[in-house]
Design an enzyme around this catalytic site. Structure first.
Site, PDB file in Angstrom:
ATOM      1  N   LYS A  61      39.301 -28.525  35.299  1.00 56.02           N
ATOM      2  CA  LYS A  61      39.472 -28.693  36.747  1.00 56.02           C
ATOM      3  C   LYS A  61      40.719 -29.541  36.998  1.00 56.02           C
ATOM      4  CE  LYS A  61      37.213 -30.757  40.766  1.00 56.02           C
ATOM      5  NZ  LYS A  61      36.133 -31.649  41.207  1.00 56.02           N
ATOM      6  N   PRO A  79      44.799 -32.448  44.347  1.00 60.51           N
ATOM      7  CA  PRO A  79      45.045 -32.361  42.900  1.00 60.51           C
ATOM      8  C   PRO A  79      44.723 -33.670  42.172  1.00 60.51           C
ATOM      9  CG  PRO A  79      47.065 -32.919  44.028  1.00 60.51           C
ATOM     10  CD  PRO A  79      45.997 -32.910  45.084  1.00 60.51           C
ATOM     11  N   LEU A 316      21.138 -40.243  41.766  1.00 59.37           N
ATOM     12  CA  LEU A 316      20.660 -39.894  43.108  1.00 59.37           C
ATOM     13  C   LEU A 316      19.621 -40.876  43.622  1.00 59.37           C
ATOM     14  CD1 LEU A 316      20.394 -36.025  42.591  1.00 59.37           C
ATOM     15  CD2 LEU A 316      22.211 -37.285  43.771  1.00 59.37           C
ATOM     16  N   THR A 327      31.679 -36.412  43.651  1.00 48.34           N
ATOM     17  CA  THR A 327      31.699 -37.851  43.356  1.00 48.34           C
ATOM     18  C   THR A 327      30.416 -38.390  42.726  1.00 48.34           C
ATOM     19  OG1 THR A 327      31.163 -38.119  45.692  1.00 48.34           O
ATOM     20  CG2 THR A 327      33.424 -38.561  45.044  1.00 48.34           C
ATOM     21  N   GLY A 417      38.298 -48.634  45.473  1.00 45.53           N
ATOM     22  CA  GLY A 417      38.435 -47.329  46.113  1.00 45.53           C
ATOM     23  C   GLY A 417      38.716 -46.293  45.042  1.00 45.53           C
TER      24      GLY A 417
HETATM   25  C1  LIG Z   1      23.775 -29.633  46.426  1.00 41.91           C
HETATM   26  C2  LIG Z   1      24.253 -30.602  45.395  1.00 41.91           C
HETATM   27  C3  LIG Z   1      25.453 -30.348  44.710  1.00 41.91           C
HETATM   28  C4  LIG Z   1      25.938 -31.274  43.778  1.00 41.91           C
HETATM   29  N1  LIG Z   1      27.142 -31.051  43.158  1.00 41.91           N
HETATM   30  C5  LIG Z   1      27.676 -32.014  42.377  1.00 41.91           C
HETATM   31  C6  LIG Z   1      28.945 -31.848  41.760  1.00 41.91           C
HETATM   32  O1  LIG Z   1      29.580 -30.813  41.853  1.00 41.91           O
HETATM   33  N2  LIG Z   1      29.435 -32.881  41.038  1.00 41.91           N
HETATM   34  C7  LIG Z   1      28.759 -34.052  40.883  1.00 41.91           C
HETATM   35  O2  LIG Z   1      29.291 -34.989  40.282  1.00 41.91           O
HETATM   36  N3  LIG Z   1      27.518 -34.193  41.376  1.00 41.91           N
HETATM   37  C8  LIG Z   1      26.977 -33.220  42.124  1.00 41.91           C
HETATM   38  N4  LIG Z   1      25.723 -33.386  42.645  1.00 41.91           N
HETATM   39  C9  LIG Z   1      24.934 -34.538  42.253  1.00 41.91           C
HETATM   40  C10 LIG Z   1      24.351 -34.280  40.862  1.00 41.91           C
HETATM   41  O3  LIG Z   1      23.494 -33.166  40.919  1.00 41.91           O
HETATM   42  C11 LIG Z   1      23.574 -35.500  40.383  1.00 41.91           C
HETATM   43  O4  LIG Z   1      24.368 -36.627  40.491  1.00 41.91           O
HETATM   44  C12 LIG Z   1      23.173 -35.351  38.942  1.00 41.91           C
HETATM   45  O5  LIG Z   1      22.510 -34.147  38.754  1.00 41.91           O
HETATM   46  C13 LIG Z   1      22.322 -36.499  38.477  1.00 41.91           C
HETATM   47  O6  LIG Z   1      21.113 -36.477  39.118  1.00 41.91           O
HETATM   48  P1  LIG Z   1      20.012 -37.581  38.725  1.00 41.91           P
HETATM   49  O7  LIG Z   1      19.936 -37.669  37.255  1.00 41.91           O
HETATM   50  O8  LIG Z   1      20.265 -38.819  39.483  1.00 41.91           O
HETATM   51  O9  LIG Z   1      18.671 -36.949  39.301  1.00 41.91           O
HETATM   52  P2  LIG Z   1      17.845 -35.670  38.802  1.00 41.91           P
HETATM   53  O10 LIG Z   1      18.703 -34.601  38.274  1.00 41.91           O
HETATM   54  O11 LIG Z   1      16.928 -35.331  39.933  1.00 41.91           O
HETATM   55  O12 LIG Z   1      17.005 -36.208  37.576  1.00 41.91           O
HETATM   56  C14 LIG Z   1      15.904 -37.039  37.768  1.00 41.91           C
HETATM   57  C15 LIG Z   1      15.172 -37.216  36.457  1.00 41.91           C
HETATM   58  O13 LIG Z   1      14.099 -38.106  36.656  1.00 41.91           O
HETATM   59  C16 LIG Z   1      12.915 -37.533  36.156  1.00 41.91           C
HETATM   60  N5  LIG Z   1      11.800 -37.990  36.976  1.00 41.91           N
HETATM   61  C17 LIG Z   1      11.693 -37.970  38.324  1.00 41.91           C
HETATM   62  N6  LIG Z   1      10.510 -38.480  38.705  1.00 41.91           N
HETATM   63  C18 LIG Z   1       9.882 -38.842  37.567  1.00 41.91           C
HETATM   64  C19 LIG Z   1       8.619 -39.414  37.286  1.00 41.91           C
HETATM   65  N7  LIG Z   1       7.736 -39.732  38.259  1.00 41.91           N
HETATM   66  N8  LIG Z   1       8.287 -39.639  35.998  1.00 41.91           N
HETATM   67  C20 LIG Z   1       9.132 -39.332  34.989  1.00 41.91           C
HETATM   68  N9  LIG Z   1      10.334 -38.764  35.189  1.00 41.91           N
HETATM   69  C21 LIG Z   1      10.687 -38.531  36.465  1.00 41.91           C
HETATM   70  C22 LIG Z   1      13.115 -36.031  36.244  1.00 41.91           C
HETATM   71  O14 LIG Z   1      12.296 -35.360  35.306  1.00 41.91           O
HETATM   72  C23 LIG Z   1      14.596 -35.924  35.923  1.00 41.91           C
HETATM   73  O15 LIG Z   1      14.783 -35.880  34.516  1.00 41.91           O
HETATM   74  C24 LIG Z   1      25.202 -32.454  43.528  1.00 41.91           C
HETATM   75  C25 LIG Z   1      23.987 -32.677  44.178  1.00 41.91           C
HETATM   76  C26 LIG Z   1      23.504 -31.764  45.104  1.00 41.91           C
HETATM   77  C27 LIG Z   1      22.200 -32.034  45.801  1.00 41.91           C
END
Ligand SMILES: Cc1cc2nc3c(=O)[nH]c(=O)nc-3n(C[C@H](O)[C@H](O)[C@H](O)COP(=O)(O)OP(=O)(O)OC[C@H]3O[C@@H](n4cnc5c(N)ncnc54)[C@H](O)[C@@H]3O)c2cc1C
Length: 491
Positions: A61, A79, A316, A327, A417
């Site tokens: 990218k 870019p 998240l 981001t 930033g």
């Molecule tokens: C529409 C969309 C598009 C995106 N596009 C991008 C992108 O292009 N680039 C980018 O950098 N980011 C992007 N993101 C953000 C990216 O998806 C997340 O930052 C990344 O996937 C990390 O997510 P996470 O690990 O915080 O949460 P999740 O992927 O939700 O993982 C959570 C983990 O916690 C575990 N868990 C939850 N509850 C429990 C429980 N009670 N007990 C045990 N385990 C549990 C789950 O099993 C899972 O393993 C996007 C997000 C969305 C919504």
């Protein structure tokens, strides 16, 4: 990412790290575009990029192409690299702005090496000759985030992280200071620890459900709140960039990986129905869908405290600012870097948590402003969403940034930033926000000299890009999980 980084970067401390995750709950399952900073994360872990690219089906990218954002029909790139070169005492863009005030000036994008390379579908690794000057650039990856997580999972387990499968159902808090003392799984098992890192996604299982830390809702700044995501077969080019196309009530992403294209429609439900949003996505796919579309719901904003008591929310669970500039994974990385720097010795100190929260708050606020600029700087008249977003009430920090640029072409950098001047310039100029005047020092150069120097800069860039391999060839020769044909054959 967190378990992998802590196990490697704090390995001398004799930490005992346990990762608990639930296959039944699963991950959010999206997130494919990254920022160049991810390369530093991987380097710090000693990960070989070629191996990583093969393991995650990654492509390169060089930036993001924005279509239809300022006005329908407009297109510009954000870019990974600066514009132009040092051609005088003022910053390069002031010279271009002066020249652009007359007719016959080359587009701003012609003065960016990564833009010209992206448009030509070219890529080669930057070498020492690309560290400075007009050919300087950086790059990031477009990859399968689930494969990246699996890759890092293996990495972490090889470094002693214990991985447990199970669903956390509750936590026991200390009666005196409210610290989390243990978590209990559905199976009945209980685990105690000194520090808990909540990576549970939007649920915020510990930081919110247990500690009730609270969420700062930024929907009034960034109102998009839903998305549909779906992968499809690749029919278009294996482009070294992500595309973000503005739609009637949101925008759509296209992220090419080696074996498929990731697509998604991010929208605001006040302006479009779910069915219409889904239809817009599915009718504009370039190839056959490879899975059922997945709907996602979110509220932009951040946790009031990302480090609360002895719990740090990373990912998240800490916040989400919508995926427009990719981001989120970078914010995970910042969370990890700040945690490593402030890692507690024994009990968590309030001062460490305060500092962590100060750093992360600033980072989130800066990104929020940058994302919001894409929405307020629009001249579209085709739908209510774009008219309303243009009139949105802005944070003072963004209003100041826009004023500084409009009045004199200034782009003040803020500490903490993520996005520096070239990024802001891309969106300002790309979305038709032009300064009323330029740095007076740029006005001192004689007209003919200015024209010659600008011509030399763009010619140097074109020559450098001509000598590069195609992106497809680069992938095929280094880090291919699959052997993609040349870009031209796909069209
Ligand atoms: C529409 C969309 C598009 C995106 N596009 C991008 C992108 O292009 N680039 C980018 O950098 N980011 C992007 N993101 C953000 C990216 O998806 C997340 O930052 C990344 O996937 C990390 O997510 P996470 O690990 O915080 O949460 P999740 O992927 O939700 O993982 C959570 C983990 O916690 C575990 N868990 C939850 N509850 C429990 C429980 N009670 N007990 C045990 N385990 C549990 C789950 O099993 C899972 O393993 C996007 C997000 C969305 C919504």
């Amino acid at each position: 990412m967190t378990a992998a980084a802590l196990s490697h970067r704090l390995c001398g401390l004799g930490l005992d790290i346990t990762l608990i995750e639930s296959a039944e709950i699963g991950t959010v399952g999206v997130g494919e575009a990254t920022l160049p900073q991810i390369r530093y994360f991987n380097q710090a872990l000693g990960i070989d990029e070629t191996e990583l690219m093969a393991a995650t089906s990654a492509t390169i990218k060089l930036g993001i192409q924005f279509c239809d954002w300022g006005r329908i029909g407009d297109s510009y790139f954000h870019p990974f690299g600066a514009y132009g070169d040092t051609i005088g005492p003022a910053d390069f863009h002031h010279y271009w702005v002066r020249q652009a005030s007359r007719s016959g000036c080359e587009p701003f994008g012609n003065f960016s090496f990564p833009i010209v390379a992206a448009e030509a579908g070219k890529f080669d690794l930057p070498g020492p000759q690309n560290e400075d000057g007009p050919t300087a650039y950086s790059y990031a990856f477009q990859f399968d985030a689930s494969l990246y997580a699996a890759f890092l999972g293996r990495f972490a387990q090889q470094r002693g992280v214990r991985r447990l499968e199970g669903k956390i159902v509750s936590a026991a808090l200390d009666g005196e200071n409210g610290f989390i003392r243990s978590v209990s799984l559905e199976s009945g098992e209980t685990f105690g620890a000194d520090l808990f890192i909540d990576c549970s996604g939007f649920r915020g299982v510990l930081i919110e459900q247990e500690l009730k830390t609270g969420y700062e809702d930024w929907s009034k700044f960034l109102p998009n709140n839903r998305a549909y995501a779906v992968p499809c077969e690749m029919k278009g080019p294996l482009s070294p960039y992500t595309r973000a196309t503005a739609r009637e009530a949101g925008w759509q992403w296209r992220i090419p990986l080696q074996h498929r294209v990731g697509n998604g429609h991010v929208y605001c439900d006040s302006y479009i129905s779910d069915q219409d949003a889904l239809d817009q996505l599915m009718t504009t796919l370039e190839g056959k869908p490879l899975a059922e579309p997945k709907q996602l719901f979110f509220a932009t904003g951040k946790r009031r405290k990302m480090w609360s008591r002895n719990c740090v929310a990373i990912g998240l669970s800490g916040g989400f600012l919508e995926p427009l500039e990719s981001t989120s994974i970078d914010l995970i990385q910042s969370g990890i870097d700040n945690l490593v720097a402030l890692f507690p010795e024994q009990e968590c100190a309030v001062s460490d948590a305060d500092e962590y929260n100060r750093l992360m708050d600033a980072e989130y606020a800066r990104i929020r402003d940058f994302l919001m600029l894409h929405y307020v700087a629009n001249q579209r008249e085709d739908s209510p969403m774009w008219r309303d977003f243009r009139e949105s009430q802005m944070p003072d920090s963004l209003a100041a940034k826009i004023d500084a640029f409009k009045s004199r072409g200034l782009v003040p950098d803020f500490t903490q930033g993520l996005f520096l001047a070239p990024s802001w310039l891309s969106v300002f100029i790309g979305q038709n926000v032009m300064p009323e005047t330029w740095d007076p020092r740029a006005g001192m150069m004689p007209k003919q000299e200015l024209e010659t120097k600008l011509g030399q800069v763009s010619a140097t860039i074109r020559k450098g890009v001509d000598a590069m391999r195609t992106h497809s060839r680069f992938i095929a020769e280094s880090g291919a999980a699959f052997q993609p044909p040349e870009a031209g054959q796909r069209q």
